[in-house]
Every structure is written in C-alpha cells, then in structure tokens.
Design a protein around this motif. Sequence first.
Motif, PDB file in Angstrom:
ATOM      1  N   THR A   1      -8.312  -3.875  -1.002  1.00 58.11           N
ATOM      2  CA  THR A   1      -7.988  -4.103   0.405  1.00 58.11           C
ATOM      3  C   THR A   1      -7.010  -5.268   0.519  1.00 58.11           C
ATOM      4  O   THR A   1      -7.093  -6.241  -0.227  1.00 58.11           O
ATOM      5  CB  THR A   1      -9.255  -4.425   1.227  1.00 58.11           C
ATOM      6  N   ASP A   2      -6.089  -5.155   1.456  1.00 56.40           N
ATOM      7  CA  ASP A   2      -5.097  -6.212   1.703  1.00 56.40           C
ATOM      8  C   ASP A   2      -4.446  -6.687   0.409  1.00 56.40           C
ATOM      9  O   ASP A   2      -4.427  -7.872   0.086  1.00 56.40           O
ATOM     10  CB  ASP A   2      -5.730  -7.393   2.441  1.00 56.40           C
TER      11      ASP A   2
ATOM     12  N   ASN B   1       0.827  -1.211   0.000  1.00 49.05           N
ATOM     13  CA  ASN B   1       0.000   0.000   0.000  1.00 49.05           C
ATOM     14  C   ASN B   1       0.860   1.260   0.000  1.00 49.05           C
ATOM     15  O   ASN B   1       0.564   2.221  -0.707  1.00 49.05           O
ATOM     16  CB  ASN B   1      -0.974  -0.008   1.180  1.00 49.05           C
TER      17      ASN B   1
END
Length: 126
Positions: free
Chosen positions: A36-37, A14
């Motif tokens: 996400t993730d 990220n």
Amino acid sequence: MESLSPNIFVTDINASVAFYQTLGFELTMSVPEDGTDLVWAMLSHGGVTIMLQTYESLGEDLPQISRTDGGSLLLYIILKDINSYFEQIKDKVTVLKGLEKTFYGATEFSILDNNNYVITFAEHGA
C-alpha cells in the motif's frame, strides 16, 4: 561488476507496477512490504530486474534527479523468442517501432511505457 538494475523514477508507482506486470514482470519486493502507498518496487522477469521509485522518496537526498517522466533513458532488454513475445504484448502497449531486423543482426521492437520511457526488446541472431 555483476549486474545492472535500473531504478526508474515515476509519478504513479502503482500504475507503473501494473504496466510492467502486463509485460510479464513479477513484483518481487516493495516498500512498504504490504503493497500500500508504494514508494519503491522491484520487479523481475527472467534475468531482468527493474526498480521503480517515486520522485518524492529521494527528493531531498538526491535533488539532481530530474522531475520529469520519460527522457533520454532507453531500456534495452535481450530475450529469446522475440516474435512470440511481441505477439503477446503488442495490443496491450504503445508500439513505437515494430519487429525489424537490424544491420547488426538483431531482431528488435520498441515500445513506450506508461511514463514515456522507451523500451527496446532484442533477440540477437534471430
């Protein structure tokens, strides 16, 4: 052969996506798709594509991949209007080497990304 897209292994994907977005890259694809993730991301800027991937996502399939950031990889990106681009990003990144004319006629500068990889930007004939 038609193109080369480096797949850079990173610790914090990220943070790496955010860093490359600072350079003007756009997130074009990711796994998972909802963002996400992340375990993998593709970013593009003009004709340049870079992929980012976590070490863990291929650890068992390709154990030969080094488990350290940075290293002997240098990304060499050719662009137009290097002076303007340098002015846009110089205060947002770690500049290793400022704008300079090379013996082979290119104007270049080098920065360090957030994973200690070196990126050299060049404009030939500038």
